[in-house]
Design a protein around this motif. Structure first.
Motif, short mmCIF file in Angstrom:
data_model
loop_
_atom_site.label_atom_id
_atom_site.label_comp_id
_atom_site.label_asym_id
_atom_site.label_seq_id
_atom_site.Cartn_x
_atom_site.Cartn_y
_atom_site.Cartn_z
N SER A 1 41.21 37.80 -4.27
CA SER A 1 42.06 38.69 -3.60
C SER A 1 42.51 39.54 -3.79
CB SER A 1 42.79 38.32 -2.29
OG SER A 1 41.84 37.26 -1.32
N PRO B 1 45.71 42.56 -2.97
CA PRO B 1 46.14 43.34 -2.62
C PRO B 1 46.97 44.48 -3.04
CG PRO B 1 47.22 41.19 -2.95
CD PRO B 1 45.70 41.17 -3.54
N THR C 1 50.28 46.65 2.02
CA THR C 1 48.63 45.29 2.87
C THR C 1 50.21 44.37 3.24
OG1 THR C 1 47.85 44.78 0.60
CG2 THR C 1 46.29 45.80 1.81
N GLY D 1 47.64 38.90 4.67
CA GLY D 1 46.08 38.95 4.56
C GLY D 1 45.79 37.98 4.20
N SER E 1 42.39 35.01 2.31
CA SER E 1 41.06 34.61 2.01
C SER E 1 40.89 33.49 1.26
CB SER E 1 40.73 36.01 1.24
OG SER E 1 39.14 35.83 0.87
N ASN F 1 38.51 35.94 6.07
CA ASN F 1 38.76 37.12 5.69
C ASN F 1 39.59 38.12 6.51
OD1 ASN F 1 39.23 38.97 3.45
ND2 ASN F 1 37.34 39.62 2.89
N LYS G 1 42.61 41.35 6.82
CA LYS G 1 43.63 42.59 6.13
C LYS G 1 44.07 42.98 6.82
CE LYS G 1 40.10 42.38 2.22
NZ LYS G 1 38.65 43.53 1.89
N PHE H 1 46.62 45.98 6.74
CA PHE H 1 47.06 47.94 6.04
C PHE H 1 48.16 48.56 6.74
CE2 PHE H 1 43.06 47.02 5.73
CZ PHE H 1 42.15 46.81 4.37
N GLY I 1 44.11 46.46 11.08
CA GLY I 1 44.16 45.76 10.59
C GLY I 1 42.06 44.83 10.72
#
Length: 468
Positions: free
Chosen positions: A92, A94, A115, A118, A120, A137, A139, A141, A166
């Motif tokens: 991952s 970031p 970010t 998050g 993963s 996964n 995320k 932002f 996201g």
């Protein structure tokens, strides 16, 4: 078998859901990772927009640009009945990118992209907990325009608007292979399946992909900083809670093999055509910090951050199709607020070279009785090291490394609804099978997954900054 499984699949497809445990990211600056990710009481120029916007007010440059990317490489292990199952994770990454400029001597502005949340993780398709999670996964932002004002040489304030959105992509088993094999055996006994129908063993018969985009939301990031003396500074910051909402996520089904599709395919059409909506909190974060320079070349910092994970009490999933409303889910999470403590130091070895050391202690918000392996939550010890080199005075190249050592969790459990088991109980009862015989077959309306969890992670980071 095809007809009676549909209800089980509809509900099972959303259990576990698109939510990861402990998904806050504390690795958004290569410089500050080296100091244990401290920054609430430090004057970091453009990077203060994330840690404490008030710190940007003391920037002594016309323009300050910085960016960093971090690689998170975790390994998680779940021990089930004495057997270890290890994740097969990718890396991952970031990021944080910041630009600040001087408006007046005491007023600064800037914009930041980072970010903040998050997760993963990949447990693989056929591990024993696949009905809870196979891989995920997640995320989030954020773009943050910011202003900072030094009201006096000793006191400053800052504020930014967090504009966030996201995505989530989750795969999980629809039904367990164990219950499916029991159902196959029972249906053979009733003469409803051919005797040669094979069992699935450890293979997950069918899985679902849940994919959605969260609409844009707006929060705020505010802070204050006070210079008690030239060498001693205190700071406070607060990032507001935001609710990320997926209004129309998509669900898609995949099968382990042709047999699974032949048995389950007709019933799964309803899931393939379904949309769902869900909501996840990005919790508030309140931070207090202090920094001290005992000598000119040495800076020490300590931060304490309280994250409002108590907002994650449950996860509500609702199908948009009216015929699926009976299958809406309210999944208990019952997180608690948790503290993260950071300690760090920076020493200017030369005018062009800085060395850093740090340590973070990140306590877990997760309730062990509602423990979903989407991202194993546990208290973590995180030592860090870093350095900066300036080939020219205005350019800094930053390197850092963090090691994450989870303290482990034993006998962590999560209950899930086994709709296929419940449906088989009803079907066999209606067929006149005695309850004692049904119980002996092992069908249950719910199941409980229990495991011991361990994790560690390697986190390197690289950054660059330029100012004039």
């Amino acid at each position: 078998m095809k007809k009676f499984i549909v209800a089980a699949l509809a509900v099972a497809s959303v259990c576990g859901t698109a939510k990861a445990e402990g998904y806050q990211i504390n690795s958004l600056s290569a410089k500050q990772i080296g100091m244990g990710h401290t920054g609430i009481a430090l004057k970091l120029g453009a990077e203060s927009m994330f840690f404490n916007p008030a710190g940007m007010a003391y920037m002594d440059k016309t323009l300050d640009l910085s960016g960093s990317v971090t690689g998170i490489m975790p390994t998680c292990t779940a021990t089930v009945d004495g057997v270890d199952y290890t994740t097969d994770n990718g890396v991952s990454t970031p990021i944080g990118v910041h630009a600040a400029f001087s408006i007046y001597d005491n007023l600064k502005g800037g914009i930041s992209f980072y970010t903040p949340y998050g997760s993963s993780i990949n447990w693989t398709d056929n591990w024993p907990g696949a009905v809870l999670n196979q891989n995920v996964n997640l995320k989030v932002f954020t773009i943050q325009p910011t202003l900072a004002w030094a009201i006096t040489p000793k006191f400053s304030i800052g504020a930014g608007a967090m504009i966030s959105w996201g995505t989530v992509d989750l795969n999980k088993g629809l039904v367990t292979s164990e219950t499916t094999d029991k159902a196959i055996a029972a249906l053979k006994t009733l003469g409803q399946l051919p005797e040669e129908t094979p069992a699935f063993g450890s293979t997950t018969p069918a899985s679902v992909n849940l994919n959605g985009k969260a609409d844009m939301v707006v929060g705020f990031n505010v802070g204050a900083m006070y210079n008690i003396t030239e060498n001693l500074t205190v700071g406070a910051s607060y990032r507001s809670q935001m609710k990320m909402k997926v209004k129309a996520g998509d669900a898609h089904v995949r099968y382990a093999n042709a047999l699974a599709q032949g048995i389950l395919g007709e019933s799964l059409d309803l899931i393939n055509e379904a949309n769902f909506k869900a909501e996840m909190p990005c919790p508030w974060v309140m931070g207090l910090g202090v920094s001290y320079k005992p000598v000119d070349r040495l800076t020490l910092a300590f931060d304490a951050r309280l994250t409002g994970w108590h907002a994650y009490k449950r996860l509500d999933i609702e199908f948009l199709a009216e015929q699926l409303t009976p299958y809406n889910q309210n999944i208990a999470k019952k997180y608690k607020n948790s503290w993260c403590y950071s300690l760090g130091g920076q020493y200017a070895v030369t005018d062009r070279f800085d060395a850093r050391l740090g340590l973070m202690v990140d306590t877990s918000p997760v309730n062990d009785k509602y423990y979903n392996p989407e991202t194993p939550g546990m208290t973590k010890i995180e030592p860090t090291v870093g350095l900066s080199f300036r080939p020219i005075p205005s350019l800094s190249i930053d390197l850092a490394f963090m090691y994450v050592a989870g303290l482990g969790v034993d006998n962590a459990s999560c209950e899930y609804t086994d709709l296929l088991g419940s449906t088989m109980i009803n079907k066999l009862t209606n067929a006149g099978v005695p309850s004692s015989v049904i119980e002996g077959m092992g069908f249950r309306p719910t199941g409980t997954f229990t495991a011991d969890y361990k994790l560690h992670a390697f986190i390197p980071s690289i950054g660059i900054s330029y100012s004039f």
